[in-house]
Structure formats: C-alpha cells, structure tokens
Design a protein around this motif. Structure first.
Motif, mmCIF file in Angstrom:
data_model
loop_
_atom_site.group_PDB
_atom_site.id
_atom_site.type_symbol
_atom_site.label_atom_id
_atom_site.label_comp_id
_atom_site.label_asym_id
_atom_site.label_seq_id
_atom_site.Cartn_x
_atom_site.Cartn_y
_atom_site.Cartn_z
ATOM 1 N N ALA A 130 60.332 27.565 24.026
ATOM 2 C CA ALA A 130 61.545 27.879 24.787
ATOM 3 C C ALA A 130 61.471 29.255 25.424
ATOM 4 O O ALA A 130 61.963 29.464 26.526
ATOM 5 C CB ALA A 130 62.767 27.809 23.869
ATOM 6 N N GLU A 131 60.831 30.211 24.731
ATOM 7 C CA GLU A 131 60.797 31.577 25.241
ATOM 8 C C GLU A 131 59.764 31.749 26.347
ATOM 9 O O GLU A 131 59.979 32.507 27.296
ATOM 10 C CB GLU A 131 60.491 32.558 24.108
ATOM 11 C CG GLU A 131 60.600 33.997 24.537
ATOM 12 C CD GLU A 131 60.541 34.950 23.371
ATOM 13 O OE1 GLU A 131 61.488 35.728 23.197
ATOM 14 O OE2 GLU A 131 59.554 34.907 22.610
ATOM 15 N N SER A 132 58.645 31.074 26.248
ATOM 16 C CA SER A 132 57.595 31.238 27.264
ATOM 17 C C SER A 132 56.844 29.935 27.422
ATOM 18 O O SER A 132 55.668 29.843 27.103
ATOM 19 C CB SER A 132 56.635 32.365 26.875
ATOM 20 O OG SER A 132 56.137 32.156 25.571
ATOM 21 N N HIS A 133 57.569 28.890 27.885
ATOM 22 C CA HIS A 133 56.960 27.563 28.010
ATOM 23 C C HIS A 133 55.766 27.630 28.942
ATOM 24 O O HIS A 133 55.782 28.284 29.964
ATOM 25 C CB HIS A 133 57.973 26.528 28.489
ATOM 26 C CG HIS A 133 58.886 27.000 29.569
ATOM 27 N ND1 HIS A 133 59.981 27.805 29.310
ATOM 28 C CD2 HIS A 133 58.872 26.813 30.900
ATOM 29 C CE1 HIS A 133 60.605 28.072 30.436
ATOM 30 N NE2 HIS A 133 59.950 27.498 31.415
ATOM 31 N N LYS A 134 54.726 26.915 28.579
ATOM 32 C CA LYS A 134 53.449 27.046 29.264
ATOM 33 C C LYS A 134 52.947 25.699 29.767
ATOM 34 O O LYS A 134 53.431 24.649 29.386
ATOM 35 C CB LYS A 134 52.413 27.662 28.320
ATOM 36 C CG LYS A 134 52.826 29.058 27.852
ATOM 37 C CD LYS A 134 51.898 29.554 26.786
ATOM 38 C CE LYS A 134 52.272 30.986 26.416
ATOM 39 N NZ LYS A 134 53.614 31.124 25.878
ATOM 40 N N ILE A 135 51.938 25.775 30.646
ATOM 41 C CA ILE A 135 51.304 24.564 31.140
ATOM 42 C C ILE A 135 50.574 23.861 30.011
ATOM 43 O O ILE A 135 50.576 22.657 29.880
ATOM 44 C CB ILE A 135 50.284 24.911 32.251
ATOM 45 C CG1 ILE A 135 51.013 25.509 33.441
ATOM 46 C CG2 ILE A 135 49.516 23.679 32.683
ATOM 47 C CD1 ILE A 135 52.071 24.629 34.042
ATOM 48 N N SER A 136 49.958 24.644 29.153
ATOM 49 C CA SER A 136 49.208 24.082 28.034
ATOM 50 C C SER A 136 49.665 24.746 26.753
ATOM 51 O O SER A 136 49.889 25.946 26.708
ATOM 52 C CB SER A 136 47.700 24.322 28.225
ATOM 53 O OG SER A 136 46.982 23.969 27.076
ATOM 54 N N ALA A 152 59.042 22.275 40.397
ATOM 55 C CA ALA A 152 60.474 22.526 40.218
ATOM 56 C C ALA A 152 60.733 24.005 39.924
ATOM 57 O O ALA A 152 61.680 24.604 40.458
ATOM 58 C CB ALA A 152 61.019 21.659 39.085
ATOM 59 N N LEU A 153 59.901 24.604 39.069
ATOM 60 C CA LEU A 153 60.041 26.027 38.761
ATOM 61 C C LEU A 153 59.836 26.886 40.003
ATOM 62 O O LEU A 153 60.539 27.882 40.212
ATOM 63 C CB LEU A 153 59.042 26.435 37.672
ATOM 64 C CG LEU A 153 59.378 26.041 36.234
ATOM 65 C CD1 LEU A 153 58.217 26.380 35.311
ATOM 66 C CD2 LEU A 153 60.646 26.728 35.759
ATOM 67 N N PHE A 154 58.873 26.485 40.838
ATOM 68 C CA PHE A 154 58.609 27.242 42.057
ATOM 69 C C PHE A 154 59.811 27.196 42.996
ATOM 70 O O PHE A 154 60.188 28.204 43.602
ATOM 71 C CB PHE A 154 57.374 26.679 42.771
ATOM 72 C CG PHE A 154 56.895 27.525 43.912
ATOM 73 C CD1 PHE A 154 56.382 28.793 43.692
ATOM 74 C CD2 PHE A 154 56.961 27.059 45.220
ATOM 75 C CE1 PHE A 154 55.943 29.587 44.739
ATOM 76 C CE2 PHE A 154 56.521 27.841 46.279
ATOM 77 C CZ PHE A 154 56.008 29.112 46.035
ATOM 78 N N VAL A 169 49.532 33.103 37.696
ATOM 79 C CA VAL A 169 48.363 32.708 38.479
ATOM 80 C C VAL A 169 48.068 31.225 38.311
ATOM 81 O O VAL A 169 47.781 30.516 39.286
ATOM 82 C CB VAL A 169 47.130 33.542 38.067
ATOM 83 C CG1 VAL A 169 45.885 33.049 38.788
ATOM 84 C CG2 VAL A 169 47.357 35.023 38.358
ATOM 85 N N ILE A 170 48.154 30.728 37.079
ATOM 86 C CA ILE A 170 47.775 29.340 36.815
ATOM 87 C C ILE A 170 48.656 28.368 37.586
ATOM 88 O O ILE A 170 48.196 27.311 38.045
ATOM 89 C CB ILE A 170 47.832 29.038 35.293
ATOM 90 C CG1 ILE A 170 47.055 27.757 34.960
ATOM 91 C CG2 ILE A 170 49.259 28.931 34.800
ATOM 92 C CD1 ILE A 170 45.598 27.871 35.157
ATOM 93 N N ARG A 171 49.919 28.706 37.768
ATOM 94 C CA ARG A 171 50.827 27.813 38.486
ATOM 95 C C ARG A 171 50.533 27.828 39.985
ATOM 96 O O ARG A 171 50.686 26.812 40.661
ATOM 97 C CB ARG A 171 52.276 28.199 38.199
ATOM 98 C CG ARG A 171 52.661 28.015 36.741
ATOM 99 C CD ARG A 171 54.163 28.066 36.546
ATOM 100 N NE ARG A 171 54.493 27.813 35.140
ATOM 101 C CZ ARG A 171 54.897 28.718 34.280
ATOM 102 N NH1 ARG A 171 55.050 29.974 34.676
ATOM 103 N NH2 ARG A 171 55.173 28.406 33.039
ATOM 104 N N GLY A 221 50.887 37.883 36.688
ATOM 105 C CA GLY A 221 49.690 37.820 35.856
ATOM 106 C C GLY A 221 49.394 36.422 35.352
ATOM 107 O O GLY A 221 49.849 35.418 35.905
ATOM 108 N N CYS A 222 48.636 36.359 34.269
ATOM 109 C CA CYS A 222 48.197 35.077 33.706
ATOM 110 C C CYS A 222 49.258 34.528 32.750
ATOM 111 O O CYS A 222 50.030 35.270 32.146
ATOM 112 C CB CYS A 222 46.888 35.254 32.944
ATOM 113 S SG CYS A 222 45.512 35.796 33.978
#
Length: 495
Positions: free
Chosen positions: A166-172, A412-414, A368-370, A357-358
């Motif tokens: 929830a605090e820093s949801h990630k792609i992976s 959606a985030l973008f 960057v990853i997004r 950043g990353c």
C-alpha cells in the motif's frame, strides 16, 4: 466517516504508528538539550511527543482482527498515517519557529514525503534541533514510515505485505528473501549503513559532524533539506578546502538513493550479473549520462577559452544537478533557473522531474521502470498495425512477461499523474502571477517529490494558502503514488 468494528484494525494500526512517532521526537529533543536551546524549543518537541504517546496508547487498546487487513484497508491506513504524521510533525515548526499552521504543515509534508520544497528562510539562524527534525523526518520518510513500523512491531507475515504494498506498490513484488519481515529489515539495514558511511566520509573531509549528519540523512532519503539557504553550494561559498570532493560524495550517495535497494542487496551478496543486466538500472544510467552530455557539450563548444579546471567545474556542476533532479533529491550547487543552464537544460530538468528514480528506491517521480513499460506499450501498439492480428505481443521486462493488468495500472497511474500536474498548475497560475512555465514547474516539483522549481523561494513563501494546500495534496499523492490518497475520498473504500 463513521468507524465500525470492521475499521478497528485501522484505528489500532494508527495508534501503533503514533507510538513510534512519539519515540521519534526524543531524538531532536536530545539535540535541543545538547545545544541548550531553551524551554520553548524543549516544549516544541515534548508536547507533540506526549500527544502522540497519549493517542497511541488509547488507540492500541482497541480490539481488532488482523484478517480484515486487506489492500484497501492498508491503503486507508497508509494515507491516514502519512497525514497524521505530517500534522503532528508540524507542531515543532509552529511552536519553535512561530510559523503558521499552513506553512508548518507544508514543511512537514515536504519533509516526510522527501520532496524538499521549503517555505522557510534564514535556515542558519534556526535552532539546530529544528533543522535536525527537518532532516530526520525526511530520513524516516525515505523508505517509508510504514516499513519502519513493520520492522519494529511485526514478527509474522500476516498483513505485512499488504501494508508494504500500500505504501509503495510496485510493478514486481520481488524480494531478496521469501520472508517479508526479513526483506524489510534488510532494506533498512542497507539504508542505515549507507547513511552512516556517508557521515563518515563527509566528516573525514572536514565537514562538521552536525552538517554531515544533516546532509547524510537527506541524501540517502533523496529529500534534499539542507541547513543552509544555499544548499550544497554553501561549502563552495565559504571556501571549504574540499568542496569539490564533498559534491562528488553527495553525487554518489544521491545515485545510491535513486537506485533500487533490492539491487543494492544483490550487489552486496555478489550477484553482480543480476545488477548489470537489470533493464531499469541501464535506462537510469543512460538518462544520467545522456542528460549530462546534452547539457555539457554545448556549454563546452560555446566556450572557446575553457580550461581543464573550468571543464571539471562545469562537469561537476552539471552532473550534480542532473543527479539531484533525476533522483528527486533537490540539492543544488547552482539554481536550475540560473543562466548557467540553457533553455534545453531547463526543459530536460522538467522531464527528469517527471521520470524520477528507480522503483524500490527512495526517489520520487513516476519511476524509470514505468516509463520503460509505457515505451514498450507504445512500441507494441505500433507493431499491431502492421503485424497479423493473431500475433501475440506481450510486454516484457528483464525477459519476463508483464501481466496486462499491471500494464493497465501503469497507464492509469500515468494519467492520474498528469491530471494532478495539470490541475495543480492551473490552480497555481490562477492564484498567482507566475508564468505558465513557472506554475507548471512548481506542481511538477510537488507531485514528483523533487524540490527545485523555476521561481524563487521568496515567491514560494508568499504564495496563496490555496496553492500551498494544492501542493500539500500533490506531495502526498506523489509520494504514495496517488491511489492511497484518493481512496480516502471514496465511500466504497471505507466500506
């Protein structure tokens, strides 16, 4: 919003967070005693500490069911936790500096979210404990207040991963080790070790211990709060004998802060090939190198009398500012709005504010990853035009297929990111006399959790409370990646 038994877990977790916050106040209180700063400053930390302690004790008496801690509930805890921390964390600024509630809250939110925009001036004249508190909240905000809470309080899996996500949801959701608690503990160990290493290096090169602590706390957290109005440029201004070395040290640790901390673990455990082949890191390095060259080459060509010493100074200044912006640290040795930087450089900085950043780092920005994923998505849509309809074209990252729902989440985030910047820029322009470019840079800085913008700090201080509240929302939404903040405004989320 009315709380029922299903919401008891929210109250309990918020109470636990408040107990941690109360303990945090003991550190600046200790600093105020060391420097004998007087009763007013002592009270400015003691009162919020007691408030946090009292509320924390009351709320942790509530019975709760940990099984009710799903992702939605975790996001509510996350959003409320950061807001409550920011409100109570602003009290020392109100009591110790006699600041208004809006300005104190702005500075507190900017600290916890590691944004680094400041509405404070004449920093050198402020109590050292207040300046230490500004840096400390950035350090705790760097890896996240919930992750720190999890390290201290939890020992079983339970709902840990929900809170962490929830605090820093990630792609992976990759982890260095299978156990979530151990994963978070490893991340904080690396974070604290790097911070200590920077303190040692800066003190070795004749930076005072206090200055070394202040700047190390806000470098690894990519926060950028300094105890000097001129930021890192202060060391050159006073003629510090090692100011170039100090700048290179900070460049290095800004890079470490902007890099995925899971890669730090792999590097420290000898998995060098995994680090070298990591696609996001390669893009990140590519952006840093390209940005530095795009700014530096025209500067060098247009200066026919440049010497080796001048070239090194220009290279260092350019690299420092590129690293500071893309890692969203926000330190400066020169103002990004100065004539030292060309129009192209200023546009490039705005792009870096968006990218950031990353993922898995302390840096802000969209990550960057997004950007890489959106680039691959764009390329896929082009290929669909000329390839057969039956062609299967998955989006791949590091040779792994990214699920379509993850790709849509990034898109959606973008959209949410750009919508926030557009609305915030419009509000800034409407309630101020800033130019369109200046108004946009302010909201870019807030949502990207960066700090620098294309107008003066004096102007930022004088902006309308409406704009400051807009930036506060932007800073929180940017740090928590939009969703946890906006879920607070939905009735369905609370149900």
């Amino acid at each position: 919003m009315r709380f029922n038994k299903k919401n008891h877990v929210i109250l309990y977790l918020l109470g636990s967070l408040l107990l941690i916050l109360s303990a945090m106040f003991t550190l600046p209180l200790l600093v105020s005693f060391i420097y004998r700063e007087g009763l007013v400053i002592y009270k400015s930390f003691l009162l919020p500490a007691l408030l946090s302690l009292g509320l924390g004790i009351i709320l942790t008496k509530i019975d709760y069911n940990q099984r009710q801690l799903n992702l939605t509930t975790s996001m509510i805890v996350c959003g409320l936790g950061w807001i409550i921390f920011s409100i109570i964390g602003s009290i020392p600024f109100q009591l110790g500096l006699n600041k208004s509630f809006i300005d104190a809250l702005f500075e507190s939110v900017s600290g916890f979210t590691t944004t680094g925009i400041t509405v404070f001036q004449n920093l050198q004249q402020m109590p050292k404990s207040i300046l230490f508190w500004r840096s400390l909240i950035q350090w705790f905000g760097g890896l996240g207040i919930l992750t720190f809470f999890l390290v201290i309080t939890f020992r079983s899996e339970g709902g840990i991963w929900q809170l962490f996500t929830a605090e820093s949801h990630k792609i992976s959701t990759s982890r260095p080790v299978p156990n979530v608690f151990k994963t978070i503990k490893i991340l904080w160990s690396i974070y604290a070790s790097f911070t200590l290493l920077e303190i040692l290096l800066l003190t070795f090169f004749q930076v005072s211990f206090y200055d070394a602590v202040i700047h190390s706390l806000t470098t690894l957290s990519t926060g950028g709060f300094s105890n000097y109005d001129s930021s890192i440029g202060y060391f050159q201004q006073i003629g510090h004998p090692f100011y170039p070395v100090i700048e290179y040290i900070i460049i290095f640790f800004m890079f470490l802060g902007g890099m995925n901390f899971l890669l730090h673990f792999k590097l420290l455990t000898g998995k060098i090939e995994d680090v070298i082949t990591n696609l996001e890191l390669r893009y990140f390095l590519g952006l840093i190198v390209a940005g530095t060259l795009i700014i530096l080459i025209p500067m060098t060509i247009n200066n026919s009398n440049i010497s080796l010493i001048n070239f090194e100074a220009n290279f260092r200044t350019t690299l420092f500012q590129v690293m500071s912006i893309i890692t969203t640290t926000g330190y400066g040795t020169k103002s990004i709005g100065s004539s030292f930087f060309s129009a192209v450089a200023k546009q490039l900085f705005l792009f870096f504010m968006l990218v950031g950043g990353c993922v898995g780092s302390t840096a802000g920005g969209f990550k960057v990853i997004r950007i890489v994923i959106l680039n691959k998505l764009f390329s896929r849509e082009i290929k669909k035009i000329y390839l057969p309809k039956r062609a299967v074209l998955p989006v791949k990252l590091n040779k792994k297929i990214i699920k379509n729902n993850e790709v849509m989440k990034v898109a959606a985030l973008f959209f949410g990111w750009l919508a926030l910047i557009l609305v915030g820029s419009g509000i800034t322009a409407l309630f101020s006399d800033l130019s369109a470019f200046q108004a946009m840079s302010g909201m870019f800085s807030a949502v990207g959790n960066i700090g620098p913008f294309y107008f003066s700090v004096d102007k930022m201080v004088s902006l309308s409370p409406v704009i400051k509240l807009t930036y506060i929302l932007g800073m929180l939404a940017g740090r928590l990646e939009i969703l946890p903040v906006f879920i607070l405004f939905t009735r369905e989320g609370w149900k």
